[in-house]
Motif scaffolding. Structure first.
Motif, short mmCIF file in Angstrom:
data_model
loop_
_atom_site.label_atom_id
_atom_site.label_comp_id
_atom_site.label_asym_id
_atom_site.label_seq_id
_atom_site.Cartn_x
_atom_site.Cartn_y
_atom_site.Cartn_z
N GLU A 28 0.82 -1.22 0.00
CA GLU A 28 0.00 0.00 0.00
C GLU A 28 0.85 1.27 0.00
N ARG A 29 2.15 1.12 0.17
CA ARG A 29 3.03 2.29 0.21
C ARG A 29 3.42 2.68 -1.21
N THR A 30 2.55 3.38 -1.87
CA THR A 30 2.75 3.70 -3.29
C THR A 30 2.91 5.19 -3.56
N ALA A 31 2.79 6.03 -2.53
CA ALA A 31 2.84 7.49 -2.73
C ALA A 31 4.27 7.97 -2.96
N ALA A 32 4.38 9.06 -3.71
CA ALA A 32 5.67 9.71 -3.96
C ALA A 32 5.69 11.04 -3.21
N PRO A 33 6.89 11.58 -2.91
CA PRO A 33 6.97 12.84 -2.16
C PRO A 33 6.11 13.96 -2.75
N ARG A 34 6.05 14.04 -4.08
CA ARG A 34 5.26 15.13 -4.69
C ARG A 34 3.78 15.04 -4.36
N ASP A 35 3.30 13.84 -4.00
CA ASP A 35 1.89 13.68 -3.63
C ASP A 35 1.55 14.44 -2.36
N PRO A 39 -2.48 17.63 -0.37
CA PRO A 39 -3.25 17.82 0.87
C PRO A 39 -2.81 19.05 1.64
N TRP A 40 -1.51 19.33 1.65
CA TRP A 40 -1.04 20.49 2.41
C TRP A 40 -1.42 21.80 1.74
N PHE A 41 -1.33 21.85 0.42
CA PHE A 41 -1.69 23.07 -0.27
C PHE A 41 -3.19 23.33 -0.17
N ALA A 42 -4.01 22.30 -0.41
CA ALA A 42 -5.46 22.47 -0.37
C ALA A 42 -5.93 22.91 1.02
N ALA A 43 -5.29 22.39 2.06
CA ALA A 43 -5.70 22.73 3.43
C ALA A 43 -5.29 24.14 3.83
N SER A 177 -6.80 17.25 -4.14
CA SER A 177 -6.22 17.65 -5.42
C SER A 177 -7.23 18.45 -6.25
N VAL A 178 -8.53 18.13 -6.14
CA VAL A 178 -9.57 18.87 -6.85
C VAL A 178 -9.82 20.22 -6.19
N LEU A 179 -9.91 20.21 -4.85
CA LEU A 179 -10.18 21.45 -4.13
C LEU A 179 -9.08 22.49 -4.34
N THR A 180 -7.86 22.01 -4.53
CA THR A 180 -6.74 22.93 -4.74
C THR A 180 -7.02 23.87 -5.91
N TRP A 181 -7.49 23.31 -7.02
CA TRP A 181 -7.73 24.12 -8.21
C TRP A 181 -8.93 25.05 -8.03
N ILE A 182 -9.98 24.56 -7.40
CA ILE A 182 -11.18 25.38 -7.20
C ILE A 182 -10.89 26.55 -6.28
N THR A 183 -10.38 26.25 -5.10
CA THR A 183 -10.13 27.31 -4.12
C THR A 183 -9.01 28.23 -4.57
N GLY A 184 -8.01 27.67 -5.24
CA GLY A 184 -6.91 28.50 -5.72
C GLY A 184 -7.37 29.51 -6.74
N ALA A 185 -8.21 29.08 -7.69
CA ALA A 185 -8.69 29.97 -8.75
C ALA A 185 -9.54 31.11 -8.18
N ILE A 186 -10.44 30.79 -7.26
CA ILE A 186 -11.31 31.82 -6.71
C ILE A 186 -10.54 32.75 -5.76
N THR A 187 -9.54 32.22 -5.10
CA THR A 187 -8.70 33.08 -4.25
C THR A 187 -7.95 34.09 -5.10
N ILE A 188 -7.44 33.65 -6.25
CA ILE A 188 -6.76 34.58 -7.18
C ILE A 188 -7.74 35.63 -7.66
N LEU A 189 -8.99 35.23 -7.95
CA LEU A 189 -10.01 36.18 -8.36
C LEU A 189 -10.25 37.22 -7.27
N TYR A 190 -10.26 36.76 -6.00
CA TYR A 190 -10.47 37.69 -4.89
C TYR A 190 -9.35 38.72 -4.85
N VAL A 191 -8.13 38.27 -5.02
CA VAL A 191 -6.98 39.20 -4.99
C VAL A 191 -7.11 40.23 -6.10
N LEU A 192 -7.43 39.79 -7.30
CA LEU A 192 -7.53 40.71 -8.43
C LEU A 192 -8.63 41.74 -8.22
#
Length: 496
Positions: A28-35, A39-43, A177-192
């Motif tokens: 079950e140990r299949t994750a790579a460091p980049r994974d 979770p950290w970015f989205a949180a 991984s999905v939430l990262t793109w959603i929240t990131g995009a709208i956060t950028i919109l807020y800044v602009l």
């Protein structure tokens, strides 16, 4: 036998995690460091990071001092999380189980209780902000922001957090991984859309603060970001391959955790420094106050992003608090542990939203109080990781008769002593709202670091509000452990 195997495969196909605190199998140990980035970015790609700037400026420091404090505090604190994450790769178990190597199989329950309280506190805090933000924005939209709205919001937010946490690691990783793109995009919109609110003339006029105030702001940033997550850092790296680079784990953990908050808090410093109304309003309703700067048509996507980012952070907290509950000896399945913590989260959210008048000040007082022993634990754990040259003995982590023993009195004693001294070097900034913490700072006057002004009810002195106790607990615990336990760790690994 074939039926059981088929059921297990079906569970894995659906992505539902049934694993609790037991060791993750090699298959079950299949994750790579980049994974670890997702979770950290989205949180942490939360608009709350922008509002946190008001707390930093509240220490009375200048804009450029606050920028320096933010960058250093966020990056260093998440780098410390990255070091703790190395233990997950070495041991394939949750953070608090791995902590048994440093504290003993039974002794781990001492920091385990602290860890559980911190996780419960964070996840409840995030849920509360989501509810208050919903009420504020619904009110502005004319949809009603009263009791009914808050009740529905509280139920929906709690349900989202609990369901994802009960589902477990695999679903959470995909969700993040999905939430990262959603929240990131709208956060950028807020800044602009809020750039026009920045007043560089007013920002530049903010006077500089003392060294003590700067240190105090630095400690608050470290505690509010990386150190607030450090007790769960290995929970997300235990699925890493054993061949994964420790340096890569630290780097991806740090990048994922620090990138968004460092940028968002720095932008928030510009917003809060430009508008006193924004800076003051954040204390009562952080997300709702930030929404006041937006046109009406943006409020719904902004609310969606805010709730999703807060839920994302709370999911990590409640998932790990469930694991910590199991590490304390509670004999229930992992999903049930997450559900128990979910009930506590829901009750806490309802209490604060509908009963308590001010949640932010007591929370900050609570955060600093638990931040001291948590910093001590982190120092001990980081030293233990640095001393070890090989992987953990998986069986011994669950056997008090094994190489790690039942109690490690050096680690426990170090944590107790440094925590007591550390709490004597921090003060309760919210004496009126959290009177139960007014005993703190008992070492400041004896050491000449501050003087209590009983007439006006505040501390005087350069280092009175520096919160030196957190740094003391972290650094001294590391040094004592690194020196005092060197021989014992070597003996545990057969190197003595």
């Amino acid at each position: 036998m074939s039926t059981d195997t088929g059921s297990a495969q079906e569970v894995r196909r659906l992505g539902v995690e049934t694993t609790g605190i037991e060791i993750i199998t090699e298959a079950e140990r299949t994750a790579a460091p980049r994974d670890l980035f997702w979770p950290w970015f989205a949180a942490n790609v939360s608009v709350f990071g922008i509002s946190y700037a008001a707390f930093v400026l509240g220490f009375g420091i200048s804009f450029w001092q606050a920028i320096l404090v933010t960058v250093i505090g966020v990056v260093v604190s998440f780098a410390l999380c990255g070091i703790i994450a190395i233990a997950g790769k070495r041991g394939s178990a949750p953070t608090m189980i791995l902590s048994r190597a440093a504290f003993g199989v039974q002794g781990q329950k001492v920091p385990g209780v602290i860890s559980w309280l911190v996780s419960i506190g964070w996840e409840t805090f995030l849920a509360i902000m989501a509810v208050l933000a919903t009420a504020t924005i619904f009110d502005r939209l004319g949809w009603g922001g009263g009791t009914a709205t808050k009740v529905i919001a509280a139920v929906v937010v709690a349900a989202m957090i609990v369901l994802a946490s009960v589902a477990g690691y695999h679903i959470i990783m995909r969700m993040q991984s999905v939430l990262t793109w959603i929240t990131g995009a709208i956060t950028i919109l807020y800044v602009l859309m809020t750039l026009t609110h920045i007043d560089w003339t007013k920002i530049s006029a903010i006077p500089s603060g003392s060294l003590g105030a700067t240190i105090g702001a630095l400690v608050m940033v470290m505690t509010g970001f990386g150190l607030g997550w450090i007790n769960i850092a290995a929970d997300w790296s235990r699925y890493q391959q054993r061949s994964a680079s420790g340096g890569a784990i630290v780097a991806w953990n740090t990048l994922g955790g620090a990138l968004a908050p460092a940028l968002l808090v720095c932008y928030g410093l510009a917003l809060a420094g430009s508008d006193d109304k924004v800076k003051d309003g954040i204390a009562a309703d952080p997300i709702g106050t930030l929404a006041t700067l937006l046109p009406t048509w943006v409020l719904v996507p902004f609310l969606t992003a805010a709730i999703l980012s807060l839920v994302s952070g709370a999911v990590l907290g409640i998932y790990s608090s469930g694991l910590t509950l199991l590490s304390l000896g509670v004999k229930i399945p992992r999903p049930a542990a997450a559900l128990v913590d979910g009930v506590i989260l829901t009750l806490g959210t309802f209490y604060v939203v509908f009963v308590a008048k001010n949640f932010l000040n007591p929370f900050q007082s609570f955060l600093i109080t638990l931040g001291v022993p948590l910093a001590s634990w982190a120092g001990i754990m980081i030293a233990d990781i640095a001393l070890r040259k090989s992987d953990y003995d998986d069986d011994a982590l669950f056997d008090a008769r094994g190489r790690y023993g039942a109690w490690d009195w050096v680690s426990i004693g170090t944590m107790i002593v440094t925590s007591i001294i550390g709490l004597g070097l921090v003060v309760n900034n919210f004496a009126a709202d959290a009177t139960w913490n007014n005993w703190q700072g008992f070492l400041l006057e004896p050491l000449g670091l501050g003087t209590w002004n009983s007439t006006d009810g505040y501390w005087e002195g350069t280092f009175a509000y520096a919160n030196l106790g957190v740094l003391f607990a972290l650094v001294v615990s590391f040094l004592v452990t690194y020196v005092a336990r060197r021989g014992k760790v070597a003996a545990q690994e057969g190197r003595a």
